[in-house]
Design a protein around this motif. Structure first.
Motif, mmCIF file in Angstrom:
data_model
loop_
_atom_site.group_PDB
_atom_site.id
_atom_site.type_symbol
_atom_site.label_atom_id
_atom_site.label_comp_id
_atom_site.label_asym_id
_atom_site.label_seq_id
_atom_site.Cartn_x
_atom_site.Cartn_y
_atom_site.Cartn_z
ATOM 1 N N THR A 21 0.848 -1.192 0.000
ATOM 2 C CA THR A 21 0.000 0.000 0.000
ATOM 3 C C THR A 21 0.882 1.240 0.000
ATOM 4 O O THR A 21 2.007 1.212 0.488
ATOM 5 C CB THR A 21 -0.941 0.030 1.221
ATOM 6 N N TYR A 22 0.348 2.299 -0.572
ATOM 7 C CA TYR A 22 1.081 3.561 -0.654
ATOM 8 C C TYR A 22 0.500 4.538 0.344
ATOM 9 O O TYR A 22 -0.706 4.698 0.430
ATOM 10 C CB TYR A 22 0.982 4.149 -2.056
ATOM 11 N N SER A 31 -3.146 0.610 -3.845
ATOM 12 C CA SER A 31 -2.416 -0.594 -3.468
ATOM 13 C C SER A 31 -1.905 -1.271 -4.731
ATOM 14 O O SER A 31 -2.429 -1.051 -5.824
ATOM 15 C CB SER A 31 -3.302 -1.551 -2.665
ATOM 16 N N LYS A 32 -0.859 -2.097 -4.558
ATOM 17 C CA LYS A 32 -0.217 -2.751 -5.696
ATOM 18 C C LYS A 32 0.097 -4.198 -5.350
ATOM 19 O O LYS A 32 0.474 -4.506 -4.223
ATOM 20 C CB LYS A 32 1.071 -2.006 -6.043
ATOM 21 N N ARG A 33 -0.046 -5.051 -6.346
ATOM 22 C CA ARG A 33 0.401 -6.439 -6.274
ATOM 23 C C ARG A 33 1.280 -6.696 -7.496
ATOM 24 O O ARG A 33 0.834 -6.471 -8.619
ATOM 25 C CB ARG A 33 -0.787 -7.390 -6.271
ATOM 26 N N MET A 47 4.543 -7.298 -14.525
ATOM 27 C CA MET A 47 3.097 -7.142 -14.579
ATOM 28 C C MET A 47 2.610 -6.885 -13.166
ATOM 29 O O MET A 47 2.912 -7.646 -12.251
ATOM 30 C CB MET A 47 2.427 -8.400 -15.130
ATOM 31 N N ARG A 48 1.849 -5.791 -13.008
ATOM 32 C CA ARG A 48 1.377 -5.412 -11.677
ATOM 33 C C ARG A 48 -0.125 -5.147 -11.725
ATOM 34 O O ARG A 48 -0.645 -4.720 -12.751
ATOM 35 C CB ARG A 48 2.102 -4.155 -11.205
ATOM 36 N N TYR A 49 -0.790 -5.398 -10.594
ATOM 37 C CA TYR A 49 -2.207 -5.066 -10.456
ATOM 38 C C TYR A 49 -2.316 -3.955 -9.423
ATOM 39 O O TYR A 49 -1.823 -4.096 -8.300
ATOM 40 C CB TYR A 49 -3.030 -6.276 -10.002
ATOM 41 N N PHE A 50 -2.951 -2.853 -9.800
ATOM 42 C CA PHE A 50 -3.164 -1.718 -8.910
ATOM 43 C C PHE A 50 -4.653 -1.571 -8.620
ATOM 44 O O PHE A 50 -5.484 -1.810 -9.501
ATOM 45 C CB PHE A 50 -2.690 -0.411 -9.562
ATOM 46 N N GLU A 51 -4.963 -1.165 -7.405
ATOM 47 C CA GLU A 51 -6.315 -0.748 -7.061
ATOM 48 C C GLU A 51 -6.245 0.668 -6.520
ATOM 49 O O GLU A 51 -5.382 0.992 -5.703
ATOM 50 C CB GLU A 51 -6.944 -1.652 -6.007
ATOM 51 N N LEU A 111 -11.204 1.471 -8.808
ATOM 52 C CA LEU A 111 -10.605 1.329 -10.124
ATOM 53 C C LEU A 111 -9.479 0.309 -9.995
ATOM 54 O O LEU A 111 -8.552 0.502 -9.207
ATOM 55 C CB LEU A 111 -10.050 2.674 -10.608
ATOM 56 N N GLY A 112 -9.579 -0.803 -10.723
ATOM 57 C CA GLY A 112 -8.544 -1.831 -10.696
ATOM 58 C C GLY A 112 -7.960 -2.012 -12.083
ATOM 59 O O GLY A 112 -8.707 -2.127 -13.060
ATOM 60 N N PHE A 113 -6.638 -2.016 -12.180
ATOM 61 C CA PHE A 113 -6.027 -2.155 -13.507
ATOM 62 C C PHE A 113 -4.714 -2.935 -13.438
ATOM 63 O O PHE A 113 -4.030 -2.941 -12.427
ATOM 64 C CB PHE A 113 -5.807 -0.784 -14.163
ATOM 65 N N ILE A 114 -4.428 -3.593 -14.544
ATOM 66 C CA ILE A 114 -3.154 -4.285 -14.719
ATOM 67 C C ILE A 114 -2.242 -3.365 -15.511
ATOM 68 O O ILE A 114 -2.662 -2.765 -16.510
ATOM 69 C CB ILE A 114 -3.354 -5.628 -15.432
ATOM 70 N N CYS A 115 -1.017 -3.241 -15.046
ATOM 71 C CA CYS A 115 -0.017 -2.402 -15.719
ATOM 72 C C CYS A 115 1.204 -3.248 -16.030
ATOM 73 O O CYS A 115 1.758 -3.900 -15.145
ATOM 74 C CB CYS A 115 0.368 -1.230 -14.823
#
Length: 120
Positions: A21-22, A31-33, A47-51, A111-115
């Motif tokens: 978490t930031y 947050s990031k995974r 590859m990361r998943y952010f919410e 908002l959830g996204f893959i980066c």
């Protein structure tokens, strides 16, 4: 050998993936995974998943790394250069090197996204 991280049923969470978490004044509710990264032996691209929680925002930033984003859930806005654009589930976004950018969640949903981006 390759790696698989199974998504946990009914969640935007994956087996053996840590949550980060930031807590910064300029980044709210993020947050990031790291889905695929150094821990998996990856080099080159991660590859990361952010919410981003409702009303929250990612960093207002620019850097030499390109970003490729897939919106997995929710809606919000993305800043590209000097203009904000509406985004929603299923949209894909290309952020070129050194372009000012920020992602913002709508006030009423996550908002959830893959980066996918090169290793810094």
């Amino acid at each position: 050998m390759g790696v698989i991280h199974k998504r946990l049923p009914g969640k935007y969470d994956w087996e053996d993936v840590d949550l980060v978490t930031y807590d910064k004044p300029t980044v709210r509710g993020v947050s990031k995974r790291v889905l695929i990264g150094p821990k998996d032996g990856a080099s080159g691209f991660f590859m990361r998943y952010f919410e981003v929680q409702p009303g929250g925002n990612s960093a207002f930033e620019h850097h030499p790394e390109v970003h490729q984003v897939y919106v997995l859930r929710g809606r919000g806005k993305v800043l590209l250069g000097k203009e904000y654009h509406d985004i929603a589930e299923g949209d894909v976004i290309y952020i070129p090197p050194n372009e000012q950018h920020e992602l913002r969640a709508a006030q009423d949903e996550v908002l959830g996204f893959i980066c996918v981006a090169p290793a810094p």
